[in-house]
Write an enzyme that holds these catalytic residues in place. Sequence first.
Site, mmCIF file in Angstrom:
data_model
loop_
_atom_site.group_PDB
_atom_site.id
_atom_site.type_symbol
_atom_site.label_atom_id
_atom_site.label_comp_id
_atom_site.label_asym_id
_atom_site.label_seq_id
_atom_site.Cartn_x
_atom_site.Cartn_y
_atom_site.Cartn_z
ATOM 1 N N TYR A 148 -32.877 10.468 2.816
ATOM 2 C CA TYR A 148 -32.012 10.426 4.002
ATOM 3 C C TYR A 148 -31.948 8.981 4.472
ATOM 4 C CZ TYR A 148 -30.476 11.184 8.836
ATOM 5 O OH TYR A 148 -29.780 11.142 10.032
ATOM 6 N N LYS A 183 -36.894 2.292 13.702
ATOM 7 C CA LYS A 183 -38.090 3.043 14.123
ATOM 8 C C LYS A 183 -39.156 2.170 14.792
ATOM 9 C CE LYS A 183 -37.067 7.001 11.401
ATOM 10 N NZ LYS A 183 -36.956 8.311 11.899
ATOM 11 N N ASP A 233 -34.371 0.747 2.057
ATOM 12 C CA ASP A 233 -34.369 1.392 3.364
ATOM 13 C C ASP A 233 -35.832 1.489 3.790
ATOM 14 O OD1 ASP A 233 -34.494 3.071 5.518
ATOM 15 O OD2 ASP A 233 -33.113 4.572 4.724
HETATM 16 C C1 LIG Z 1 -35.503 6.641 5.677
HETATM 17 C C2 LIG Z 1 -34.592 6.735 6.857
HETATM 18 N N1 LIG Z 1 -33.533 5.919 6.948
HETATM 19 C C3 LIG Z 1 -32.681 5.958 7.976
HETATM 20 C C4 LIG Z 1 -32.879 6.862 9.001
HETATM 21 C C5 LIG Z 1 -31.933 6.910 10.142
HETATM 22 O O1 LIG Z 1 -32.507 6.370 11.268
HETATM 23 P P1 LIG Z 1 -31.950 6.771 12.726
HETATM 24 O O2 LIG Z 1 -32.332 8.182 12.963
HETATM 25 O O3 LIG Z 1 -32.659 5.782 13.644
HETATM 26 O O4 LIG Z 1 -30.490 6.549 12.725
HETATM 27 C C6 LIG Z 1 -33.978 7.726 8.959
HETATM 28 C C7 LIG Z 1 -34.221 8.685 10.051
HETATM 29 O O5 LIG Z 1 -35.135 9.444 10.083
HETATM 30 C C8 LIG Z 1 -34.850 7.676 7.859
HETATM 31 O O6 LIG Z 1 -35.883 8.513 7.753
#
Ligand SMILES: Cc1ncc(COP(=O)(O)O)c(C=O)c1O
Length: 457
Positions: A166, A296, A268
């Site tokens: 994700y 985060k 990511d």
């Molecule tokens: C690996 C990863 N990338 C991107 C995101 C997206 O982040 P956000 O919820 O701050 O938009 C998440 C969200 O949990 C994530 O786990």
Amino acid sequence: MPAGAHVEIDLALVEALTKRETANLDEKHARSLAYREEAKAYLPGGVSSSWQAWPPHPIYISRGLGSHVWDIDGNEYVDYHNGYGVMVMGHAHPKIVEAVQRRVELGTHFAQPTEDALIVAENLAERYRLPYWRFGNSGTEATLDAVRIMRALTGRDMIVKIEGTYHGHHDSLMVSVFPSKEDAGPREHPASVPQTKGLPRAFVDLVVSVPFNDAEAADRVFAEHEGQIAGMIVEPAMTNCGLVLPDPGYLQRLKEICHSHGALLAFDEVKTGFTVAWGGAVEAFGVVPDLIALAKSLGAGIPCGAIGGTEEAMSMIIAGELDQVGTFNGNPLTMAAAKVNLTEVITKDAYARLDEINAILARCEDVIERYRLPASMKRLAAKGSIDWRSTPIHEYRDLWEIEDGVPQLAWLWQLNRGVFKSPGSKWESWTTSIAMSDEDATRYVDNFEELAAEITT
Ligand SMILES: Cc1ncc(COP(=O)(O)O)c(C=O)c1O
């Protein structure tokens, strides 16, 4: 039982225990249950984000302090959820509270740069070995920027991602996140499966997914779409289906494959950044990609996001040819929190505490062995997971072999015994914090052992 064999878990027993634990949970959550009914009148599902409505019901939180949170019924928990992996510094850390209070009194938004942004960018450059940084407000924005930069620099539209990861909820990447066995297609050529309704088919078709830990599959996809792929985005360790570590050499090989096809590699690190090491996955695995998306833990609980890159990757932004924009980018409140967080709270020394907590949690491995559970455990600094499968998850499709019932029971079990974890533990790893005590870690292990004893009798 032969040496090394695992016990067979009785699924009827798991079902009965799940019923009992759900009833116990409901009893403790009278206020949360009633509040959900009130909230539903104005908030769909009674929540602000669809994934907060995990069954049996959302749990409404009133406050957090250090390693603990309290729900609106007054129940106390050790927090291993940590706001989907954000609060590695613990809740209401005095230095963050002070920094935010100070900033609030000086004004919280101008849509103009403030001086703190430079200090944050310098710190990120040191941690992640990439020179240039820009800010946003979420992980979604950070990965959106990563994709846009890769497309702009290469003039190509296609993106490769890992099946079962994700990257946020924008149209370019909400594809093949948790595809079902029925929809996912063959492993050699996974189908591109929209995760939600409302994604334009044209966007979905621009994404090709490949299994994690299989560099040759990535190489094959680049060859099959020669000259069309802008880049690949990868979580250097998968964190949304347990913790899945990269095989030695895998990330380096991906970088070589991307570059040999004239494409870019983006990490990511929204979840791995600040949690698996001081310098995130770059430090933990020793590979520096072209781009890194962060969010985060960066903002210590204030909405945040960042995109970092090499000089070449960021060249179009530097030249003013690509717009990386947002009203709240580099927001003063976020930058004030991030500055103190990075320079005074989650400093190099703080990571030793995460390792100590991790070492206590490692006792779950002894429990797995002693009770011969069909389970395995993975740990890295603040992150870890127990997979209900005797051989560790190596790629997303391994999850299909896990029965939903056991991880759901394990999650309920911990919740009813004062351990708050992200819902859907089949998919989720835990996040510890530097605020945790030894007792906080022991509570997890003791609960786990109690569950092991109950389901193996
Ligand atoms: C690996 C990863 N990338 C991107 C995101 C997206 O982040 P956000 O919820 O701050 O938009 C998440 C969200 O949990 C994530 O786990």
